[in-house]
Design a protein around this motif. Structure first.
Motif, mmCIF file in Angstrom:
data_model
loop_
_atom_site.group_PDB
_atom_site.id
_atom_site.type_symbol
_atom_site.label_atom_id
_atom_site.label_comp_id
_atom_site.label_asym_id
_atom_site.label_seq_id
_atom_site.Cartn_x
_atom_site.Cartn_y
_atom_site.Cartn_z
ATOM 1 N N ARG A 122 42.127 44.505 43.855
ATOM 2 C CA ARG A 122 41.094 44.656 42.827
ATOM 3 C C ARG A 122 41.703 45.318 41.592
ATOM 4 N N LEU A 123 41.542 44.658 40.437
ATOM 5 C CA LEU A 123 42.082 45.151 39.175
ATOM 6 C C LEU A 123 40.968 45.136 38.139
ATOM 7 N N ASP A 124 40.676 46.291 37.560
ATOM 8 C CA ASP A 124 39.571 46.398 36.605
ATOM 9 C C ASP A 124 40.070 46.980 35.285
ATOM 10 N N PHE A 125 40.096 46.129 34.260
ATOM 11 C CA PHE A 125 40.466 46.528 32.907
ATOM 12 C C PHE A 125 39.318 46.247 31.938
ATOM 13 N N HIS A 126 38.071 46.143 32.430
ATOM 14 C CA HIS A 126 36.981 45.791 31.517
ATOM 15 C C HIS A 126 36.749 46.912 30.495
ATOM 16 N N GLN A 127 36.212 46.516 29.359
ATOM 17 C CA GLN A 127 35.850 47.389 28.241
ATOM 18 C C GLN A 127 37.048 48.189 27.727
ATOM 19 N N ASN A 128 38.079 47.461 27.320
ATOM 20 C CA ASN A 128 39.244 48.013 26.643
ATOM 21 C C ASN A 128 39.436 47.238 25.349
ATOM 22 N N LYS A 129 40.644 47.178 24.854
ATOM 23 C CA LYS A 129 40.953 46.435 23.628
ATOM 24 C C LYS A 129 42.131 45.502 23.878
ATOM 25 N N ILE A 130 42.144 44.902 25.047
ATOM 26 C CA ILE A 130 43.265 44.075 25.489
ATOM 27 C C ILE A 130 43.124 42.664 24.917
ATOM 28 N N SER A 131 44.196 42.172 24.299
ATOM 29 C CA SER A 131 44.147 40.850 23.675
ATOM 30 C C SER A 131 44.897 39.779 24.469
ATOM 31 N N SER A 132 45.699 40.184 25.451
ATOM 32 C CA SER A 132 46.409 39.181 26.250
ATOM 33 C C SER A 132 46.753 39.734 27.622
ATOM 34 N N CYS A 140 50.954 39.525 41.250
ATOM 35 C CA CYS A 140 49.856 40.172 41.987
ATOM 36 C C CYS A 140 49.247 39.161 42.955
ATOM 37 N N CYS A 141 50.035 38.750 43.929
ATOM 38 C CA CYS A 141 49.673 37.628 44.799
ATOM 39 C C CYS A 141 48.497 37.914 45.741
ATOM 40 N N SER A 142 48.095 39.170 45.895
ATOM 41 C CA SER A 142 46.949 39.506 46.745
ATOM 42 C C SER A 142 45.662 39.675 45.950
ATOM 43 N N LEU A 143 45.732 39.537 44.635
ATOM 44 C CA LEU A 143 44.594 39.813 43.761
ATOM 45 C C LEU A 143 43.405 38.909 44.082
ATOM 46 N N ALA A 144 42.263 39.541 44.384
ATOM 47 C CA ALA A 144 41.036 38.813 44.690
ATOM 48 C C ALA A 144 39.974 39.005 43.609
ATOM 49 N N GLU A 145 39.983 40.172 42.947
ATOM 50 C CA GLU A 145 39.000 40.489 41.914
ATOM 51 C C GLU A 145 39.729 40.994 40.673
ATOM 52 N N PHE A 146 39.418 40.381 39.523
ATOM 53 C CA PHE A 146 40.064 40.744 38.263
ATOM 54 C C PHE A 146 38.990 40.828 37.194
ATOM 55 N N TYR A 147 38.770 42.032 36.675
ATOM 56 C CA TYR A 147 37.707 42.284 35.710
ATOM 57 C C TYR A 147 38.309 42.540 34.323
ATOM 58 N N MET A 148 38.043 41.607 33.405
ATOM 59 C CA MET A 148 38.579 41.691 32.041
ATOM 60 C C MET A 148 37.474 41.527 30.991
ATOM 61 N N THR A 168 37.150 36.252 42.013
ATOM 62 C CA THR A 168 36.286 36.740 40.946
ATOM 63 C C THR A 168 37.130 37.052 39.720
ATOM 64 N N LEU A 169 36.792 36.420 38.627
ATOM 65 C CA LEU A 169 37.441 36.678 37.345
ATOM 66 C C LEU A 169 36.342 36.915 36.320
ATOM 67 N N ASP A 170 36.227 38.144 35.854
ATOM 68 C CA ASP A 170 35.190 38.515 34.888
ATOM 69 C C ASP A 170 35.796 38.462 33.492
ATOM 70 N N LEU A 171 35.281 37.551 32.665
ATOM 71 C CA LEU A 171 35.768 37.388 31.298
ATOM 72 C C LEU A 171 34.649 37.547 30.266
ATOM 73 N N HIS A 172 33.506 38.091 30.665
ATOM 74 C CA HIS A 172 32.373 38.143 29.733
ATOM 75 C C HIS A 172 32.693 38.977 28.493
ATOM 76 N N SER A 173 32.074 38.606 27.397
ATOM 77 C CA SER A 173 32.184 39.296 26.110
ATOM 78 C C SER A 173 33.618 39.391 25.595
ATOM 79 N N ASN A 174 34.326 38.292 25.693
ATOM 80 C CA ASN A 174 35.629 38.133 25.060
ATOM 81 C C ASN A 174 35.461 37.063 23.988
ATOM 82 N N GLN A 175 36.538 36.588 23.453
ATOM 83 C CA GLN A 175 36.473 35.482 22.507
ATOM 84 C C GLN A 175 36.519 34.192 23.319
ATOM 85 N N ARG A 176 35.534 34.038 24.216
ATOM 86 C CA ARG A 176 35.591 32.997 25.233
ATOM 87 C C ARG A 176 35.441 31.578 24.706
#
Length: 194
Positions: A122-132, A140-148, A168-176
Motif C-alpha cells: 500500500r502506497l499513499d501519496f494523495h494530496q501532495n504536489k507530485i507531477s510525475s 514495487c511488484c507487490s503493490l496492490a493499492e496506490f493512492y495518487m 486500486t489506483l486512485d487518480l482523482h483530482s489530477n489533470q486526468r
C-alpha cells in the motif's frame, strides 16, 4: 533472541518522544529489558518485533537521516506534515516496508528509489504536489493499492501496467483529462468522481 544494535542521537530521541510517545515508551521498555549500560546512546530492537513509527499531523518539514537506520520497519505513517522530499537514502533502507503513507504533505516527486520497496503493498501519496511517477515504480511488484489523488499528474508511466497485483489506483483530482491510461492487461479500479 537476536537483536539489532542501532545508534541514536538525542535528536531522534526527542523527535520520537514528541511525535510518538507510545513508541518512545516502547523503546524505553526495550532498553530496560536489555539492561543497556548507556541508554542515551544505544537501544535494541528485536528482529522479531519491528516498530512502525507514526508521525502524523506534526508539521515535520524534514525526515532525520537517522530514520535510515531503521531497517526492520513494515509500516511508516508520515501523513499530514510539511515534507517536501523523502530522502533517497532513507527510503532505500526501508526494504521491508509493506505500507507507506505520505499523504497530505508538500512532496513534489515520488523518490526514484521507490522501486527498491519490493514488499510494498500500500502506497499513499494523495494530496501532495507530485507531477510525475518515476518508471522505477515497476520495482514495487507487490503493490496492490496506490493512492495518487489530488496531485498534479498529467501522465502516467507505462511501467504501471507491469504491476500485476495493483487492484486500486486512485487518480482523482489530477489533470486526468490528459492522463493516458494504458492498462489493457491489468484490472484496475480507478477512484475518480463521476
Amino acid at each position: 533472541m537476536p537483536a539489532t544494535e542501532i545508534r541514536r542521537s538525542s535528536r531522534i530521541t526527542r523527535l520520537i518522544q514528541m511525535y510518538s510517545p507510545s513508541l518512545y515508551y516502547e523503546l524505553k521498555l526495550y532498553e530496560e529489558a536489555a539492561q543497556v549500560e548507556d541508554s542515551k546512546e544505544i537501544f535494541l530492537l528485536p528482529n522479531a518485533s519491528p516498530i512502525d513509527p507514526q508521525a502524523t499531523n506534526n508539521s515535520i518539514a524534514k525526515l532525520p537521516d537517522e530514520f535510515g537506520k531503521c531497517l526492520k520497519l513494515s509500516k511508516v505513517d508520515i501523513e499530514g506534515n510539511k515534507l517536501t522530499v523523502i530522502p533517497e537514502n532513507v527510503l532505500r533502507s526501508w526494504t521491508t516496508l509493506t505500507e507507506l503513507n505520505a499523504a497530505r504533505n508538500l512532496l513534489t516527486t515520488v523518490p526514484d528509489s521507490i522501486g527498491v520497496l519490493t514488499k510494498l503493498i500500500r502506497l499513499d501519496f494523495h494530496q501532495n504536489k507530485i507531477s510525475s511517477i518515476p518508471s522505477s515504480i515497476m520495482g514495487c511488484c507487490s503493490l496492490a493499492e496506490f493512492y495518487m489523488g489530488i496531485n498534479l499528474l498529467s501522465s502516467l508511466p507505462q511501467e504501471l501496467g507491469a504491476l500485476s497485483r495493483l487492484g486500486t489506483l486512485d487518480l482523482h483530482s489530477n489533470q486526468r483529462d490528459e492522463l493516458g491510461l494504458q492498462f489493457s492487461e491489468v484490472k484496475i479500479y480507478i477512484l475518480a468522481p463521476h
